[in-house]
Design an enzyme around this catalytic site. Sequence first.
Site, short mmCIF file in Angstrom:
data_model
loop_
_atom_site.label_atom_id
_atom_site.label_comp_id
_atom_site.label_asym_id
_atom_site.label_seq_id
_atom_site.Cartn_x
_atom_site.Cartn_y
_atom_site.Cartn_z
N ASP A 49 9.21 44.34 3.67
CA ASP A 49 8.34 44.38 4.85
C ASP A 49 7.84 42.96 5.04
OD1 ASP A 49 6.23 44.55 6.60
OD2 ASP A 49 5.41 46.40 5.71
N ASN A 110 14.77 33.31 24.57
CA ASN A 110 14.59 32.76 25.93
C ASN A 110 13.18 33.07 26.44
OD1 ASN A 110 14.90 35.14 28.19
ND2 ASN A 110 16.07 35.68 26.38
N HIS A 111 12.51 34.05 25.84
CA HIS A 111 11.18 34.40 26.33
C HIS A 111 10.09 33.41 25.89
CE1 HIS A 111 12.84 37.79 28.30
NE2 HIS A 111 13.48 38.11 27.20
N TYR A 134 5.28 38.49 23.01
CA TYR A 134 6.52 38.29 22.24
C TYR A 134 7.01 36.84 22.37
CZ TYR A 134 11.62 38.63 21.56
OH TYR A 134 12.93 38.42 21.18
N LYS A 138 7.49 33.66 19.58
CA LYS A 138 8.69 32.86 19.36
C LYS A 138 8.36 31.37 19.43
CE LYS A 138 11.42 36.25 18.56
NZ LYS A 138 11.96 36.44 17.21
#
Length: 267
Positions: A49, A110-111, A134, A138
């Site tokens: 985890d 890409n986000h 999200y 990143k």
Amino acid sequence: MQKVLVTGAAGDIGTRLRKILRGVYPHIRASDIRKPADLAAGDDFVAADLTDLAQVEKAVAGIEGVVHLGGHAVEGSWETILNANIIGCYNLFEAARRAGVKRVIFASSNHAIGFYPRTQRIGVEGRVKPDSRYGVSKAFGEALGSLYADKHGLRVTCLRIGNIADAPADERRLSIWVKPEDLAQLVRIGLEHPEINFEIFYGVSDNAASFWDNSRAQKLGYRPQGRAEDFRQQALAAQAKLPPDPIGARYQGGPFCSAEYDADQKR
Ligand code: 15L
């Protein structure tokens, strides 16, 4: 590079990459919370985890290179993103440092730059423009990778992955699609190329409509084989079936940009 760990090994990208990289690296260890369905008897698997540093330390023990795909792969609640993608990513880099891992490939997205307009072609030098919690996670992972490269000498490659699939699924994906074998090529450059200290590459194939300048990856030997244009008709047919999304249509991140959007559009 002999011993490679793939986190998020049970996920879509993890499953595809393990299949392609099998035989390239003598020892591939898979890690995830759940056991991948396709594991063969004798395959190395360590359940971990990401939110538990001690478990992550067990997963990276004895490893030379990590392909970090683990975490939450789409938009989620702050609590979900915080645990899986912020704390989880920190634990991965920190465990890697402690274990003397040489290289880390970080699956960015890409986000992280999703709020750039589709009309703008971008490289990797500009500021991040995340389109979601999200996407922020990143951008965090890229920044963390940069810190561990500069301060601890880890060799880090961040892949801003577009969309991995057998074929581009809609109009936006004609720009951001990546053929699985092309993504594997980028992973191999990150794990093996002698010049790598810290790099950001776009995980994208040779798409005529690409939003991105991937010249640094090309300079280090990337020769993508996939061409989204070969699938243009089917992608546009699929696009025609989708509901209109005027905000998403403006930006590289598409629906991740229009979700929860309430800014004044005239600003
Ligand atoms: C991503 O980062 C996601 O992990 C994937 O599920 C797709 O949504 C992809 O981006 C995309 O933008 O198509």
